[in-house]
Design a protein around this motif. Structure first.
Motif, short mmCIF file in Angstrom:
data_model
loop_
_atom_site.label_atom_id
_atom_site.label_comp_id
_atom_site.label_asym_id
_atom_site.label_seq_id
_atom_site.Cartn_x
_atom_site.Cartn_y
_atom_site.Cartn_z
N UNK A 1 51.81 -12.15 -30.57
CA UNK A 1 51.20 -13.46 -30.37
C UNK A 1 52.08 -14.56 -30.95
N UNK A 2 52.67 -14.30 -32.11
CA UNK A 2 53.57 -15.29 -32.70
C UNK A 2 54.80 -15.51 -31.82
N UNK A 3 55.36 -14.42 -31.31
CA UNK A 3 56.53 -14.56 -30.44
C UNK A 3 56.17 -15.33 -29.16
N UNK A 4 55.02 -15.05 -28.60
CA UNK A 4 54.57 -15.77 -27.40
C UNK A 4 54.38 -17.25 -27.69
N UNK A 5 54.06 -17.57 -28.95
CA UNK A 5 53.88 -18.96 -29.35
C UNK A 5 55.17 -19.64 -29.77
N UNK A 6 56.31 -18.95 -29.61
CA UNK A 6 57.60 -19.56 -29.90
C UNK A 6 58.13 -19.35 -31.30
N UNK A 7 57.45 -18.53 -32.11
CA UNK A 7 57.89 -18.30 -33.49
C UNK A 7 59.06 -17.31 -33.50
N UNK A 8 60.13 -17.67 -34.20
CA UNK A 8 61.35 -16.86 -34.18
C UNK A 8 61.64 -16.10 -35.47
N UNK A 9 61.05 -16.50 -36.58
CA UNK A 9 61.34 -15.85 -37.86
C UNK A 9 60.89 -14.39 -37.85
N UNK A 10 61.48 -13.54 -38.70
CA UNK A 10 61.04 -12.14 -38.78
C UNK A 10 59.56 -12.03 -39.11
N UNK A 11 58.95 -10.95 -38.62
CA UNK A 11 57.52 -10.72 -38.85
C UNK A 11 57.34 -9.30 -39.38
N UNK A 12 56.73 -9.18 -40.54
CA UNK A 12 56.46 -7.88 -41.15
C UNK A 12 55.10 -7.36 -40.67
N UNK A 13 55.08 -6.11 -40.19
CA UNK A 13 53.85 -5.45 -39.76
C UNK A 13 53.25 -4.75 -40.98
N UNK A 14 52.26 -5.39 -41.61
CA UNK A 14 51.78 -4.94 -42.91
C UNK A 14 51.08 -3.58 -42.87
N UNK A 15 50.47 -3.23 -41.72
CA UNK A 15 49.85 -1.90 -41.59
C UNK A 15 50.80 -0.91 -40.93
N UNK A 16 52.01 -1.36 -40.66
CA UNK A 16 52.97 -0.49 -40.02
C UNK A 16 52.72 -0.37 -38.52
N UNK A 17 53.13 0.75 -37.97
CA UNK A 17 53.00 0.99 -36.53
C UNK A 17 51.95 2.07 -36.29
N UNK A 18 51.36 2.03 -35.10
CA UNK A 18 50.26 2.92 -34.76
C UNK A 18 50.64 3.94 -33.69
N UNK A 19 51.85 3.81 -33.15
CA UNK A 19 52.35 4.78 -32.18
C UNK A 19 53.87 4.68 -32.14
#
Length: 368
Positions: A67-85
């Motif tokens: 959602x952040x990328x779709x909104x134009x945000x470019x900075x790195x994003x940490x996935x706090x719960x990690x990945x689910x697959x």
């Protein structure tokens, strides 16, 4: 012309709170947590305001990151719960999402992924929260496997999460830090002693109340939105300014006699001749249904207590002791003059929940 219920979002307050974090931990990278729609404040709006100030953002899951990328945000994003697959590793690599590794399965997904560029990984240690994180005895094995993989950047961040940093006088935070330090020391013994292991301990409560937890990275969430996570306020938390002002207006006024009741199920009864104002906000707008009679609201800086149950679209308040009340008067449900934590306490919940339950129905308006 529109319904008067609004959530005003202050750009000035948001930037001020981030500056407070910077001043408290000037030698740290202070990551801005915008999960749960930025705690109800609007993830893309908040990230757009902060992007020039912060090194990275934190979200719960990859859907929020996208959602952040779709909104134009470019900075790195940490996935706090990690990945689910396993397929999320490629998405993360292609979008500069950082992956929190909480268990051996997530580590295996990262190690076995077929990706063209390495990902940045944070490795979480369970130091006593017992919710997520690798047990300390397995940290060396997983860390070294990740470090040796071409799929992973070398600058793996070692992290944990505090369970009780908000509690005044609790010794649990010191215990967790001791376990973390011991785990890091064991890992350091497996590496070249010159190798730096970047670390992250502090959440909002840690940053505000535990200076020794200020390491390479801090993860600031609730305090970013101007609210204190601490059980007991300190000088640092008193500097915060609430970012959201939830407001509405009076749409009806009536006088009732002593002995008459207000609202569903007659849970509140007037003990005197009382002036009751109806306000256009309810649990459908994010105001907690569990708010009890007596919960404060503000009209012209004066307290008007809730009278009766919260409805889906309306509340009723006692304005008997407020002079010159009229239709259309602004009512503040929470904001800088009335902390959300105070309203939450009257609603048998916490400020975190009150804010994150803000629905799309209540429009956000950016001010300042």
């Amino acid at each position: 012309m529109s319904r008067p219920t609004k959530a005003l979002i202050s750009k000035k307050a948001l930037c001020h709170n981030y500056q407070v974090a910077q001043e408290l931990a000037p030698n740290s990278n202070n990551l801005a947590v915008v999960k749960a729609n930025a705690y109800g404040h609007g993830a893309v709006v908040v990230a757009s305001i902060l992007e020039a100030l912060v090194p990275a953002f934190g979200v719960a899951c990859i859907e929020e990151a996208l959602e952040l990328r779709a909104g134009g945000i470019q900075k790195p994003v940490l996935l706090l719960e990690g990945i689910f697959s396993s397929d999320e590793v490629e998405l993360a690599a292609n979008n500069n999402f950082w992956i929190m590794v909480d268990n051996s399965q997530q580590a295996e997904w990262v190690l076995n992924a077929n990706i063209s560029k390495p990902v940045k990984v944070w490795l979480k240690v369970d130091t006593g929260m017992h919710r997520l994180g690798v047990q300390p005895k397995f940290v060396n094995e997983i860390y070294l496997a990740l470090r040796a993989s071409d799929n992973v950047n070398n600058d793996i961040v070692l992290t944990t999460h505090f369970s009780s940093a908000d509690e005044h006088g609790s010794g649990e935070t010191a215990n967790q830090m001791a376990i973390f330090d011991k785990t890091k020391a064991s890992l350091q013994d497996c590496l070249d002693q010159a190798d730096n292991i970047p670390c992250s301990l502090a959440n909002s409560a840690g940053l505000l109340a535990h200076p020794k937890s200020h390491l390479d990275w801090n993860r600031i969430g609730f305090m970013l939105y101007g609210n204190s996570p601490l059980e007991r306020e300190n000088e640092a938390s008193k500097r915060l300014i609430p970012v959201m002002t939830l407001k509405s207006a009076i749409i009806s006024i009536r006088e009732i006699s002593a002995g008459q009741s207000v609202g569903y199920n007659q849970t509140w009864t007037a003990s005197r001749t009382t002036k009751i104002a109806t306000v256009a906000i309810g649990y459908g707008d994010g105001y907690p249904r569990s708010a009890k009679s007596g919960t404060p609201t503000l009209i012209n800086g004066q307290i008007a207590p809730l009278a009766g149950r919260v409805s889906m679209d309306m509340i009723t308040i006692d304005v008997t002791d407020i002079t010159d009340v009229k239709l259309g008067d602004k009512v503040i449900l929470w904001g800088p003059e009335l902390p959300v934590n105070e309203v939450a306490k009257c609603s048998f919940t916490i400020g975190y929940e009150a804010l994150t339950r803000m629905p799309k129905r209540t429009p956000s308006v950016l001010v300042d």
